[in-house]
Design a protein around this motif. Structure first.
Motif, mmCIF file in Angstrom:
data_model
loop_
_atom_site.group_PDB
_atom_site.id
_atom_site.type_symbol
_atom_site.label_atom_id
_atom_site.label_comp_id
_atom_site.label_asym_id
_atom_site.label_seq_id
_atom_site.Cartn_x
_atom_site.Cartn_y
_atom_site.Cartn_z
ATOM 1 N N TYR A 93 0.855 -1.191 0.000
ATOM 2 C CA TYR A 93 0.000 0.000 0.000
ATOM 3 C C TYR A 93 0.885 1.233 0.000
ATOM 4 N N GLN A 119 3.420 7.828 0.020
ATOM 5 C CA GLN A 119 2.321 7.723 0.983
ATOM 6 C C GLN A 119 2.063 6.248 1.251
ATOM 7 N N TYR A 164 -0.558 3.348 3.560
ATOM 8 C CA TYR A 164 -1.761 3.143 4.361
ATOM 9 C C TYR A 164 -1.664 1.759 4.979
ATOM 10 N N SER A 217 -5.067 0.863 9.362
ATOM 11 C CA SER A 217 -6.109 1.898 9.373
ATOM 12 C C SER A 217 -5.558 3.303 9.572
ATOM 13 N N ARG A 218 -4.307 3.485 9.224
ATOM 14 C CA ARG A 218 -3.693 4.817 9.350
ATOM 15 C C ARG A 218 -2.901 5.115 8.087
ATOM 16 N N GLY A 219 -3.000 6.350 7.646
ATOM 17 C CA GLY A 219 -2.222 6.769 6.499
ATOM 18 C C GLY A 219 -1.142 7.746 6.908
ATOM 19 N N PHE A 241 2.264 10.327 4.981
ATOM 20 C CA PHE A 241 3.053 10.755 3.828
ATOM 21 C C PHE A 241 4.503 10.967 4.247
ATOM 22 N N LEU A 258 2.395 17.018 3.062
ATOM 23 C CA LEU A 258 1.013 16.564 3.148
ATOM 24 C C LEU A 258 0.788 15.808 4.454
ATOM 25 N N GLU A 259 -0.389 15.994 5.030
ATOM 26 C CA GLU A 259 -0.733 15.330 6.296
ATOM 27 C C GLU A 259 -2.096 14.675 6.143
ATOM 28 N N TRP A 260 -2.139 13.357 6.376
ATOM 29 C CA TRP A 260 -3.390 12.611 6.260
ATOM 30 C C TRP A 260 -4.244 12.839 7.505
ATOM 31 N N TRP A 283 -10.573 9.336 6.917
ATOM 32 C CA TRP A 283 -11.499 9.053 5.809
ATOM 33 C C TRP A 283 -12.919 8.889 6.306
ATOM 34 N N ASN A 300 -12.804 7.114 10.053
ATOM 35 C CA ASN A 300 -11.555 6.716 10.681
ATOM 36 C C ASN A 300 -10.657 7.946 10.676
ATOM 37 N N ALA A 307 -7.194 10.206 11.859
ATOM 38 C CA ALA A 307 -5.810 10.151 12.313
ATOM 39 C C ALA A 307 -5.747 10.530 13.791
ATOM 40 N N LEU A 331 -5.738 0.177 -3.614
ATOM 41 C CA LEU A 331 -4.663 0.042 -2.616
ATOM 42 C C LEU A 331 -4.444 1.366 -1.878
ATOM 43 N N ALA A 332 -5.565 1.987 -1.502
ATOM 44 C CA ALA A 332 -5.549 3.205 -0.672
ATOM 45 C C ALA A 332 -4.750 4.331 -1.294
ATOM 46 N N PHE A 387 -4.982 7.770 -3.909
ATOM 47 C CA PHE A 387 -5.989 8.801 -4.116
ATOM 48 C C PHE A 387 -5.894 9.303 -5.554
#
Lengths: 108, 118
Positions: free
Chosen positions: A33, A90, A92, A95-97, A99, B45-47, B50, B59, B61, B102-103, B105
Motif C-alpha cells: 500500500y 504515501q 496506508y 487503518s492509518r495513512g 506521507f 502533506l498530512e493525512w 477518511w 476513521n 488520524a 490500494l488506498a 488517491f
C-alpha cells in the motif's frame, strides 16, 4: 504509526537525466500500500504510482516504482521539463495513512 | 471527468470551528471512500482520515481525534470535514481525495485554504 522518510530532500538534475527517489518506512508497509504523487506549486497532488509499482492512468512509462517491505523507489528514466516538482510517497496500513516529507526535484 | 469541488477559502479566529465541503460529480459518492489531507504553507502533506460515504463510517488520524468530524449528505453528493478548536497551526490548504486502488488517491479537490488568525 508508520513514518516515511524520503531522500534526498532536494535532487538537482538536468532534463534527460535519470532520477532516483527513495522512500523508507519505519515498519513494513502491508500489501504494497505504497503510493507516489507529484505536486506542482499551487496544484493538488497527482497520482503517479500505486501498489508500489503500478502506473496510474495516463502516467508516462518513464515513471516507474519498485520496492517492498520498508524500501521503495520512484525512478524517472529520462527527465522532461514538466517533471520538475515535489514528489511524495504515501502509505496506508493498520487503518492509518501517512506521507513522506517530500523530495523536491529541481532543474540543475 | 470525475470532479471534486470544494468550498471557498475561510478565515477563522483561534478557538473557532471550520466546515469544508467537497461535492462529487460524474461519479457516485457512495462508491468510493473519501479522504481528507491537509498541507500547511510550504510544508508537506498530512493525512487526516477518511469517511465511507456509503455507511457514514469514519476513521480519523490520531492527531485529529476529538477535533475532527467527517460527514456526508448523499442526497447532494457532498462530504464535509469539520475541524474544531482551531489554532494558528491549523492554517493550511485542506484537500478531499477519492480513494482508488490500494488506498491511493486518484482524484483530488482543488483545495480549500483555511487561515486561522486573530
Amino acid at each position: 504509526e508508520i513514518v516515511l522518510t524520503q531522500s534526498p530532500g532536494t535532487l538537482s538534475l538536468s532534463p534527460g537525466e535519470r532520477a532516483t527517489l527513495s522512500c523508507r518506512a519505519s515498519q513494513s508497509v502491508s500489501s504494497s500500500y505504497l503510493t507516489w504523487y507529484q505536486q506542482k506549486p499551487g496544484q493538488a497532488p497527482r497520482l503517479l504510482i500505486y501498489g508500489a509499482s503500478s502506473r496510474a492512468t495516463g502516467i508516462p512509462d518513464r515513471f516507474s516504482g519498485s520496492g517492498s517491505g520498508t524500501d521503495f523507489t520512484l525512478t524517472i528514466s529520462r527527465l522532461e521539463p514538466e517533471d520538475f516538482a515535489v514528489y511524495y510517497c504515501q502509505q496506508y496500513g493498520s487503518s492509518r495513512g501517512s506521507f513522506g516529507q517530500g523530495t523536491k526535484l529541481e532543474i540543475k | 471527468q470525475v470532479q471534486l469541488v470544494q468550498s471557498g477559502a475561510e478565515v477563522k479566529q483561534p478557538g473557532a470551528s471550520v466546515k469544508v465541503s467537497c461535492k462529487a460529480s460524474r461519479y457516485t459518492l457512495t462508491d468510493y471512500f473519501l479522504h481528507w489531507v491537509r498541507q500547511a504553507p510550504g510544508q508537506g502533506l498530512e493525512w487526516m482520515g477518511w469517511i465511507n460515504p456509503n455507511s457514514g463510517g469514519t476513521n480519523y488520524a490520531q492527531n485529529f481525534q476529538g477535533r475532527v468530524t467527517m460527514t456526508r449528505d448523499t442526497s447532494i453528493s457532498t462530504a464535509y470535514m469539520e475541524l474544531s478548536r482551531l489554532t494558528s497551526d491549523d492554517t493550511a490548504v485542506y484537500y478531499c481525495a477519492r480513494e482508488y486502488q490500494l488506498a491511493s488517491f486518484d482524484y483530488w479537490g482543488q483545495g480549500t485554504l483555511v487561515t486561522v488568525s486573530s
